[in-house]
Design a protein around this motif. Structure first.
Motif, PDB file in Angstrom:
ATOM      1  N   TRP A   1      80.198 -61.813-123.071  1.00 22.14           N
ATOM      2  CA  TRP A   1      79.856 -60.401-123.171  1.00 22.14           C
ATOM      3  C   TRP A   1      80.435 -59.583-122.023  1.00 22.14           C
ATOM      4  O   TRP A   1      80.749 -58.405-122.207  1.00 22.14           O
TER       5      TRP A   1
ATOM      6  N   LEU B   1      82.447 -56.339-122.862  1.00 19.34           N
ATOM      7  CA  LEU B   1      82.098 -55.042-122.283  1.00 19.34           C
ATOM      8  C   LEU B   1      83.308 -54.378-121.642  1.00 19.34           C
ATOM      9  O   LEU B   1      83.520 -53.172-121.793  1.00 19.34           O
TER      10      LEU B   1
ATOM     11  N   SER C   1      85.750 -53.283-124.485  1.00 26.64           N
ATOM     12  CA  SER C   1      85.280 -52.096-125.203  1.00 26.64           C
ATOM     13  C   SER C   1      85.325 -50.860-124.308  1.00 26.64           C
ATOM     14  O   SER C   1      85.614 -49.759-124.779  1.00 26.64           O
ATOM     15  N   LYS C   2      85.097 -51.027-123.009  1.00 23.67           N
ATOM     16  CA  LYS C   2      85.200 -49.896-122.078  1.00 23.67           C
ATOM     17  C   LYS C   2      86.630 -49.360-122.067  1.00 23.67           C
ATOM     18  O   LYS C   2      86.846 -48.144-122.118  1.00 23.67           O
TER      19      LYS C   2
ATOM     20  N   PHE D   1      87.205 -47.573-125.456  1.00 25.29           N
ATOM     21  CA  PHE D   1      86.544 -46.267-125.494  1.00 25.29           C
ATOM     22  C   PHE D   1      87.243 -45.261-124.592  1.00 25.29           C
ATOM     23  O   PHE D   1      87.283 -44.066-124.889  1.00 25.29           O
TER      24      PHE D   1
ATOM     25  N   ILE E   1      77.828 -42.832-127.857  1.00 22.59           N
ATOM     26  CA  ILE E   1      78.499 -44.137-127.797  1.00 22.59           C
ATOM     27  C   ILE E   1      78.688 -44.558-126.351  1.00 22.59           C
ATOM     28  O   ILE E   1      78.425 -45.705-125.985  1.00 22.59           O
ATOM     29  N   ARG E   2      79.134 -43.637-125.523  1.00 18.64           N
ATOM     30  CA  ARG E   2      79.318 -43.939-124.097  1.00 18.64           C
ATOM     31  C   ARG E   2      77.985 -44.348-123.465  1.00 18.64           C
ATOM     32  O   ARG E   2      77.904 -45.322-122.721  1.00 18.64           O
TER      33      ARG E   2
ATOM     34  N   GLU F   1      75.283 -45.621-124.930  1.00 26.88           N
ATOM     35  CA  GLU F   1      74.842 -46.933-125.422  1.00 26.88           C
ATOM     36  C   GLU F   1      75.615 -48.054-124.742  1.00 26.88           C
ATOM     37  O   GLU F   1      75.050 -49.092-124.401  1.00 26.88           O
ATOM     38  N   HIS F   2      76.906 -47.840-124.543  1.00 31.94           N
ATOM     39  CA  HIS F   2      77.720 -48.845-123.856  1.00 31.94           C
ATOM     40  C   HIS F   2      77.227 -49.030-122.423  1.00 31.94           C
ATOM     41  O   HIS F   2      77.115 -50.169-121.935  1.00 31.94           O
ATOM     42  N   GLU F   3      76.909 -47.943-121.747  1.00 29.66           N
ATOM     43  CA  GLU F   3      76.407 -48.026-120.378  1.00 29.66           C
ATOM     44  C   GLU F   3      75.059 -48.740-120.323  1.00 29.66           C
ATOM     45  O   GLU F   3      74.812 -49.549-119.422  1.00 29.66           O
TER      46      GLU F   3
ATOM     47  N   LEU G   1      73.988 -51.017-122.440  1.00 28.69           N
ATOM     48  CA  LEU G   1      74.271 -52.428-122.696  1.00 28.69           C
ATOM     49  C   LEU G   1      74.764 -53.100-121.416  1.00 28.69           C
ATOM     50  O   LEU G   1      74.303 -54.184-121.051  1.00 28.69           O
TER      51      LEU G   1
END
Length: 113
Positions: free
Chosen positions: A74, A78, A81-82, A85, A96-97, A99-101, A103
């Motif tokens: 993961w 991460l 995906s960063k 994005f 979305i940003r 939610e990624h942060e 996570l």
């Protein structure tokens, strides 16, 4: 659950195809408030007893491996995906940003615990 995780022999652990309905059944049970789940940094995954495994030739060890959330995998995901994005710049929806942060923070708490 990682449907595409392979065992030491290089073969997929989850039989796939028609057996995927077992996971969909668990999802519907969760919606109804009945599906047994375990909380992880990526959200809820089926508890070991949460999936209907009747008739499958799958060992307890294989089920544990399927349901395991691998922090190292993961961390790479991460970062990938960063980067992805980032290509969208300001066009990326704020949600979305965020939610990624969130996570990433959940995994950071796991690593430091």
């Amino acid at each position: 659950m990682n449907w595409f995780r392979k065992g030491a022999d290089g073969k997929f652990l989850w039989p796939g195809y028609g057996e995927n309905v077992r996971v969909l059944k668990w999802i519907l049970e969760r919606v109804e408030g009945r599906g047994a789940a375990q909380e992880t940094p990526i959200g809820y995954v089926p508890a070991k007893n949460g999936l209907t495994l009747d008739g499958l030739k799958i060992s307890d060890e294989e089920v544990n491996e399927l349901l395991r959330v691998d922090t190292e995998d993961w961390e790479m995901e991460l970062e990938d995906s960063k980067q992805f994005f980032g290509k969208f710049g300001e066009r990326l929806p704020r949600q979305i940003r965020e939610e990624h942060e969130k996570l990433a923070r959940r995994f950071q708490r796991v690593v430091t615990a």
